[in-house]
Design a protein around this motif. Structure first.
Motif, mmCIF file in Angstrom:
data_model
loop_
_atom_site.group_PDB
_atom_site.id
_atom_site.type_symbol
_atom_site.label_atom_id
_atom_site.label_comp_id
_atom_site.label_asym_id
_atom_site.label_seq_id
_atom_site.Cartn_x
_atom_site.Cartn_y
_atom_site.Cartn_z
ATOM 1 N N SER A 158 7.673 -13.013 43.768
ATOM 2 C CA SER A 158 8.023 -14.249 44.464
ATOM 3 C C SER A 158 8.773 -13.912 45.739
ATOM 4 O O SER A 158 9.488 -12.911 45.795
ATOM 5 N N ARG A 159 8.634 -14.759 46.755
ATOM 6 C CA ARG A 159 9.400 -14.558 47.993
ATOM 7 C C ARG A 159 10.882 -14.597 47.681
ATOM 8 O O ARG A 159 11.670 -13.839 48.217
ATOM 9 N N ALA A 160 11.261 -15.503 46.773
ATOM 10 C CA ALA A 160 12.659 -15.586 46.358
ATOM 11 C C ALA A 160 12.717 -16.124 44.935
ATOM 12 O O ALA A 160 11.804 -16.806 44.480
ATOM 13 N N VAL A 161 13.801 -15.805 44.268
ATOM 14 C CA VAL A 161 14.077 -16.327 42.933
ATOM 15 C C VAL A 161 15.488 -16.902 42.967
ATOM 16 O O VAL A 161 16.428 -16.243 43.420
ATOM 17 N N CYS A 195 22.713 -18.192 42.524
ATOM 18 C CA CYS A 195 22.320 -16.991 43.262
ATOM 19 C C CYS A 195 20.867 -17.088 43.729
ATOM 20 O O CYS A 195 20.011 -17.595 43.012
ATOM 21 N N VAL A 196 20.624 -16.591 44.939
ATOM 22 C CA VAL A 196 19.279 -16.558 45.512
ATOM 23 C C VAL A 196 18.971 -15.119 45.874
ATOM 24 O O VAL A 196 19.709 -14.496 46.645
ATOM 25 N N PHE A 197 17.889 -14.603 45.315
ATOM 26 C CA PHE A 197 17.448 -13.238 45.569
ATOM 27 C C PHE A 197 16.173 -13.308 46.395
ATOM 28 O O PHE A 197 15.133 -13.750 45.892
ATOM 29 N N VAL A 198 16.262 -12.916 47.668
ATOM 30 C CA VAL A 198 15.104 -12.971 48.559
ATOM 31 C C VAL A 198 14.478 -11.587 48.623
ATOM 32 O O VAL A 198 15.138 -10.605 48.988
ATOM 33 N N GLU A 207 11.866 -4.141 57.156
ATOM 34 C CA GLU A 207 11.829 -5.020 55.988
ATOM 35 C C GLU A 207 13.276 -5.325 55.642
ATOM 36 O O GLU A 207 14.128 -4.435 55.687
ATOM 37 N N VAL A 208 13.549 -6.582 55.319
ATOM 38 C CA VAL A 208 14.922 -7.003 55.035
ATOM 39 C C VAL A 208 14.918 -7.818 53.753
ATOM 40 O O VAL A 208 14.099 -8.718 53.584
ATOM 41 N N GLU A 209 15.841 -7.498 52.861
ATOM 42 C CA GLU A 209 16.027 -8.324 51.665
ATOM 43 C C GLU A 209 17.474 -8.779 51.622
ATOM 44 O O GLU A 209 18.363 -8.078 52.098
ATOM 45 N N VAL A 210 17.679 -9.973 51.100
ATOM 46 C CA VAL A 210 19.038 -10.510 51.015
ATOM 47 C C VAL A 210 19.296 -11.121 49.644
ATOM 48 O O VAL A 210 18.373 -11.524 48.945
ATOM 49 N N THR A 211 20.564 -11.180 49.326
ATOM 50 C CA THR A 211 21.066 -11.912 48.174
ATOM 51 C C THR A 211 22.073 -12.923 48.708
ATOM 52 O O THR A 211 22.914 -12.585 49.543
ATOM 53 N N ALA A 212 21.950 -14.141 48.243
ATOM 54 C CA ALA A 212 22.862 -15.203 48.675
ATOM 55 C C ALA A 212 23.457 -15.895 47.460
ATOM 56 O O ALA A 212 22.871 -15.883 46.374
ATOM 57 N N ARG A 231 24.765 -10.149 50.567
ATOM 58 C CA ARG A 231 24.271 -8.769 50.549
ATOM 59 C C ARG A 231 22.984 -8.707 51.349
ATOM 60 O O ARG A 231 22.135 -9.601 51.241
ATOM 61 N N VAL A 232 22.815 -7.661 52.157
ATOM 62 C CA VAL A 232 21.585 -7.461 52.918
ATOM 63 C C VAL A 232 21.203 -5.984 52.879
ATOM 64 O O VAL A 232 22.073 -5.109 52.873
ATOM 65 N N ARG A 233 19.906 -5.742 52.794
ATOM 66 C CA ARG A 233 19.383 -4.371 52.816
ATOM 67 C C ARG A 233 18.303 -4.310 53.883
ATOM 68 O O ARG A 233 17.359 -5.092 53.863
ATOM 69 N N TYR A 234 18.475 -3.386 54.830
ATOM 70 C CA TYR A 234 17.507 -3.158 55.894
ATOM 71 C C TYR A 234 16.739 -1.892 55.569
ATOM 72 O O TYR A 234 17.339 -0.868 55.236
ATOM 73 N N ILE A 235 15.430 -1.957 55.705
ATOM 74 C CA ILE A 235 14.582 -0.783 55.472
ATOM 75 C C ILE A 235 13.719 -0.600 56.709
ATOM 76 O O ILE A 235 12.986 -1.515 57.095
ATOM 77 N N LEU A 236 13.806 0.564 57.320
ATOM 78 C CA LEU A 236 13.029 0.871 58.523
ATOM 79 C C LEU A 236 12.374 2.232 58.377
ATOM 80 O O LEU A 236 13.019 3.181 57.917
ATOM 81 N N PRO A 237 11.121 2.354 58.772
ATOM 82 C CA PRO A 237 10.471 3.666 58.747
ATOM 83 C C PRO A 237 11.096 4.650 59.745
ATOM 84 O O PRO A 237 11.103 5.846 59.515
#
Length: 129
Positions: free
Chosen positions: A20-23, A28-31, A119-124, A75-81
C-alpha cells in the motif's frame, strides 16, 4: 486494537508488488517509499530536484488521504543511488520539512529502476485536535 486503513495512490507498482502507498494504524501513518513518478501521468523527470518535488507531492497526497499533514511527520528516510545528489535536494527538503525537523536518515542504495534518483518514506503521527 487499533483500526487499520490502507491507502493507494493508483501506482501499478502497488498491485504488482503487493503493498500500500500508506497504512494508517491508530494515529500513526506509515508512508511507503515514494519516488518522483507523477502517478496521474506515469511520467518521471530525469532531474533529481524535480523528482524530489514530485516525491513530496506524492507523500503529501498520501498523508492527506490518511488525515495527516506534513507537519505530522516524525521520521523520514531518504534513499538515493548517488549520495552526491543529496545536497541538490536540500532546498526541497527544507521547503517541506524545515519547520517539522523529523528524525532522518539518508541511505545510498540502488533503486528499483535506473530512472529513479530518490525514494523517500515517512512515518507520521496524526495530530489530535
Amino acid at each position: 486494537m487499533a483500526s487499520r486503513k490502507l491507502i493507494s495512490s493508483g501506482s501499478p507498482f502497488e498491485s504488482q508488488i503487493g503493498y500500500s502507498r500508506a497504512v494508517v494504524s491508530g494515529d500513526c501513518v506509515f508512508v511507503s517509499g515514494c519516488t518522483g513518478y507523477d502517478y496521474k501521468t506515469g511520467i518521471i523527470s530525469s532531474d533529481v530536484v524535480e523528482q524530489t518535488e514530485q516525491t513530496f507531492l506524492n507523500i503529501s497526497a498520501a498523508l492527506s488521504e490518511a488525515g495527516a499533514e506534513m507537519k505530522d511527520v516524525v521520521r523520514v528516510r531518504y534513499i538515493l543511488p548517488d549520495r552526491r545528489d543529496f545536497e541538490k535536494c536540500w532546498p526541497i527538503l527544507q521547503k517541506y520539512l524545515g519547520d517539522v525537523r523529523p528524525a532522518a536518515t539518508m541511505i545510498q542504495a540502488g533503486l528499483m529502476e535506473e530512472v529513479m534518483k530518490i525514494e523517500v518514506e515517512v512515518t507520521a503521527r496524526k495530530t489530535v485536535s
